[in-house]
Motif scaffolding. Structure first.
Motif, PDB file in Angstrom:
ATOM      1  N   THR A  77       0.817  -1.289  -0.062  1.00 53.07           N
ATOM      2  CA  THR A  77       0.066   0.190  -0.076  1.00 53.07           C
ATOM      3  C   THR A  77       0.980   1.210   0.011  1.00 53.07           C
ATOM      4  N   VAL A  78       2.146   1.163   0.805  1.00 52.31           N
ATOM      5  CA  VAL A  78       2.693   2.467   0.973  1.00 52.31           C
ATOM      6  C   VAL A  78       3.487   2.704  -0.435  1.00 52.31           C
ATOM      7  N   PHE A  79       3.892   1.470  -0.896  1.00 54.52           N
ATOM      8  CA  PHE A  79       4.790   1.579  -2.257  1.00 54.52           C
ATOM      9  C   PHE A  79       4.046   2.439  -3.431  1.00 54.52           C
ATOM     10  N   VAL A  80       2.644   1.555  -3.578  1.00 60.39           N
ATOM     11  CA  VAL A  80       1.805   2.352  -4.501  1.00 60.39           C
ATOM     12  C   VAL A  80       1.359   3.760  -4.351  1.00 60.39           C
ATOM     13  N   LYS A  81       1.132   3.946  -2.929  1.00 62.23           N
ATOM     14  CA  LYS A  81       0.790   5.283  -2.789  1.00 62.23           C
ATOM     15  C   LYS A  81       1.990   6.316  -3.102  1.00 62.23           C
ATOM     16  N   SER A  82       3.391   5.816  -2.721  1.00 60.50           N
ATOM     17  CA  SER A  82       4.505   6.554  -3.008  1.00 60.50           C
ATOM     18  C   SER A  82       4.585   6.911  -4.530  1.00 60.50           C
ATOM     19  N   ILE A  83       4.164   5.844  -5.157  1.00 65.83           N
ATOM     20  CA  ILE A  83       4.479   6.240  -6.704  1.00 65.83           C
ATOM     21  C   ILE A  83       3.379   7.126  -7.375  1.00 65.83           C
ATOM     22  N   ALA A  84       2.366   7.073  -6.541  1.00 63.36           N
ATOM     23  CA  ALA A  84       1.262   7.773  -7.377  1.00 63.36           C
ATOM     24  C   ALA A  84       1.489   9.285  -6.775  1.00 63.36           C
ATOM     25  N   ALA A  85       1.865   9.446  -5.308  1.00 64.62           N
ATOM     26  CA  ALA A  85       2.425  10.771  -4.880  1.00 64.62           C
ATOM     27  C   ALA A  85       3.349  11.439  -5.665  1.00 64.62           C
ATOM     28  N   GLY A  86       4.555  10.560  -6.009  1.00 64.85           N
ATOM     29  CA  GLY A  86       5.573  11.101  -6.677  1.00 64.85           C
ATOM     30  C   GLY A  86       5.342  11.546  -7.937  1.00 64.85           C
ATOM     31  N   THR A  90       5.707  15.613  -9.165  1.00 58.28           N
ATOM     32  CA  THR A  90       6.410  15.666 -10.502  1.00 58.28           C
ATOM     33  C   THR A  90       5.588  16.538 -11.460  1.00 58.28           C
ATOM     34  N   TRP A  91       4.155  16.280 -11.673  1.00 60.19           N
ATOM     35  CA  TRP A  91       3.444  17.005 -12.617  1.00 60.19           C
ATOM     36  C   TRP A  91       3.431  18.415 -11.891  1.00 60.19           C
ATOM     37  N   LEU A  92       3.496  18.450 -10.587  1.00 56.66           N
ATOM     38  CA  LEU A  92       3.186  19.925 -10.261  1.00 56.66           C
ATOM     39  C   LEU A  92       4.222  20.738 -10.274  1.00 56.66           C
ATOM     40  N   ALA A  93       5.532  20.066 -10.178  1.00 56.31           N
ATOM     41  CA  ALA A  93       6.612  20.636 -10.125  1.00 56.31           C
ATOM     42  C   ALA A  93       7.148  21.157 -11.783  1.00 56.31           C
ATOM     43  N   TYR A  94       6.512  20.569 -12.559  1.00 62.81           N
ATOM     44  CA  TYR A  94       6.672  20.910 -14.021  1.00 62.81           C
ATOM     45  C   TYR A  94       5.840  21.838 -14.220  1.00 62.81           C
ATOM     46  N   LEU A  96       4.817  24.212 -12.230  1.00 64.35           N
ATOM     47  CA  LEU A  96       5.155  25.513 -11.531  1.00 64.35           C
ATOM     48  C   LEU A  96       6.431  26.026 -11.891  1.00 64.35           C
ATOM     49  N   ILE A  97       7.288  24.851 -12.286  1.00 61.82           N
ATOM     50  CA  ILE A  97       8.771  25.347 -12.911  1.00 61.82           C
ATOM     51  C   ILE A  97       9.018  24.794 -14.149  1.00 61.82           C
ATOM     52  N   PRO A  98       8.403  25.455 -15.308  1.00 61.66           N
ATOM     53  CA  PRO A  98       8.546  24.821 -16.576  1.00 61.66           C
ATOM     54  C   PRO A  98       9.882  24.791 -17.143  1.00 61.66           C
ATOM     55  N   ASP A  99      10.090  23.891 -17.855  1.00 65.06           N
ATOM     56  CA  ASP A  99      11.475  23.307 -18.077  1.00 65.06           C
ATOM     57  C   ASP A  99      11.968  24.522 -19.399  1.00 65.06           C
ATOM     58  N   ILE A 100      13.059  24.861 -19.223  1.00 61.27           N
ATOM     59  CA  ILE A 100      13.814  25.753 -19.734  1.00 61.27           C
ATOM     60  C   ILE A 100      14.270  25.321 -20.812  1.00 61.27           C
ATOM     61  N   GLU A 101      14.145  26.086 -22.091  1.00 59.98           N
ATOM     62  CA  GLU A 101      14.512  25.425 -23.355  1.00 59.98           C
ATOM     63  C   GLU A 101      16.121  25.532 -23.654  1.00 59.98           C
ATOM     64  N   THR A 102      16.636  24.404 -23.578  1.00 64.20           N
ATOM     65  CA  THR A 102      18.181  24.390 -23.500  1.00 64.20           C
ATOM     66  C   THR A 102      18.348  23.324 -24.866  1.00 64.20           C
ATOM     67  N   VAL A 103      19.804  23.620 -25.251  1.00 64.28           N
ATOM     68  CA  VAL A 103      20.304  22.456 -26.131  1.00 64.28           C
ATOM     69  C   VAL A 103      20.719  21.220 -25.463  1.00 64.28           C
ATOM     70  N   GLU A 104      19.895  19.949 -25.686  1.00 65.32           N
ATOM     71  CA  GLU A 104      20.371  18.854 -25.205  1.00 65.32           C
ATOM     72  C   GLU A 104      21.573  18.159 -25.785  1.00 65.32           C
ATOM     73  N   ALA A 105      22.337  17.751 -24.767  1.00 62.31           N
ATOM     74  CA  ALA A 105      23.528  17.092 -25.255  1.00 62.31           C
ATOM     75  C   ALA A 105      23.252  15.458 -25.874  1.00 62.31           C
ATOM     76  N   ALA A 106      24.027  15.228 -26.612  1.00 59.89           N
ATOM     77  CA  ALA A 106      23.783  13.818 -27.469  1.00 59.89           C
ATOM     78  C   ALA A 106      23.742  12.778 -26.340  1.00 59.89           C
ATOM     79  N   ARG A 107      22.757  12.108 -26.167  1.00 61.44           N
ATOM     80  CA  ARG A 107      22.585  11.045 -25.266  1.00 61.44           C
ATOM     81  C   ARG A 107      23.351   9.616 -25.637  1.00 61.44           C
ATOM     82  N   PRO A 108      24.212   9.021 -24.688  1.00 61.82           N
ATOM     83  CA  PRO A 108      24.943   7.977 -25.160  1.00 61.82           C
ATOM     84  C   PRO A 108      23.999   6.886 -25.862  1.00 61.82           C
ATOM     85  N   SER A 109      24.455   6.158 -26.861  1.00 62.47           N
ATOM     86  CA  SER A 109      23.897   5.199 -27.490  1.00 62.47           C
ATOM     87  C   SER A 109      23.678   4.285 -26.631  1.00 62.47           C
ATOM     88  N   THR A 110      22.609   3.455 -26.644  1.00 57.93           N
ATOM     89  CA  THR A 110      22.314   2.025 -25.833  1.00 57.93           C
ATOM     90  C   THR A 110      22.131   0.942 -26.820  1.00 57.93           C
TER      91      THR A 110
END
Length: 281
Positions: A77-86, A90-94, A96-110
């Motif tokens: 119960t705690v685990f599921v509630k934590s994921i939902a709360a997280g 996260t949505w609220l944080a984004y 309130l603080i929108p992502d600043i448009e920046t040049v994204e570095a190349a991600r390492p190939s997987t």
């Protein structure tokens, strides 16, 4: 959606554990198949945080349900509630603080892991042995940090990485444990919810900030944050009595899990040379 998937996975694991508690070989076989499927997904070269969360659920729920069925249900119960709360935070944080448009570095190939089936089978066996040890040894009945740390390391380490990369992985994970020890010392001096919040926030900024960057060390820092939360969490809410002694013991469990994982990974993982010879054929 994430919360629903985790809930379904956790309910399935809990049902299997409760239904097959009197048949340990069958239970361990099914858990091994779940671990194999998760590690095979990781070895395919398409990392997904959901896979690691399913691994954590598949480790925690059986151990705690066998220890105490009510405890297993409470943790679920705690685990599921934590994921939902997280997710909500996260949505609220984004928002309130929108992502600043920046040049994204190349991600390492997987790229996919050489011989992914072999690698996944080896990882599943390593994790299953750790879970079996905790299930069969009374002294390790509450040592959930051991198999979770093993799962975290197996997800971080690169089969082709040796020398510096492997050493960096180990050191950063140990650093996560040391940071948790220091955080616990501060919490003992200033025991309050505000202090705990600031400690977790600081760890999130240091380790989580680096984990969010598109670099090769992002996965390692995510593992270090996992270790930090495991060790500090086990101190704040110990599963047994004796918080200080339990905390010191579980820090030792982290070191034991690291040594155990490195030893068996070196022993069982497919080597780069072997994979290369097979490809040449």
């Amino acid at each position: 959606m994430l919360t629903l998937i985790i809930l379904i996975a956790a309910l399935i694991v809990q049902f299997l554990t409760t239904f097959l508690a009197e048949q340990p070989p069958v239970l361990l076989l099914l858990l091994g198949l779940i671990y194999f499927a998760c590690f095979l997904r990781q070895a395919s070269g398409k990392p997904n945080p959901l896979v690691f969360l399913i691994l954590v659920v598949s480790v925690m729920i059986p151990l705690l349900t066998i220890l105490n069925i009510d405890l297993g249900s409470s943790i679920l119960t705690v685990f599921v509630k934590s994921i939902a709360a997280g997710a909500i935070v996260t949505w609220l944080a984004y928002a309130l603080i929108p992502d600043i448009e920046t040049v994204e570095a190349a991600r390492p190939s997987t790229s996919s892991t050489p011989k992914p089936v072999w690698r996944a089978a080896a990882d599943a066996l390593i994790l299953l042995l750790a879970v079996t040890l905790c299930l069969t040894q009374d002294r390790l009945a509450t040592a959930v940090v051991i198999p979770i740390t093993v799962a975290s390391l197996l997800s971080q380490l690169d089969v082709e990485a040796n020398g510096r990369p492997a050493l960096a992985t180990v050191l950063v994970n140990i650093l996560g444990g040391v940071a948790a020890m220091l955080g616990f010392a501060v919490l003992e001096l200033r025991h309050s919810l505000a202090t705990l919040f600031l400690l977790v926030l600081l760890a999130g900024l240091v380790f989580g900030g680096r984990a969010a960057t598109p670099t090769v060390v992002a996965k390692i820092n995510a593992g270090a944050l996992t270790v930090f939360l495991l060790v500090l969490g086990s101190a704040v809410s110990p599963l047994s009595s004796g918080a200080a002694e339990t905390f010191a013991t579980r820090v030792g469990y982290i070191a034991l899990a690291i040594v155990y994982t490195l030893f068996f990974a070196t022993l069982l993982w497919p080597s780069k040379g072997t994979a290369g010879r097979i490809r040449d054929r």
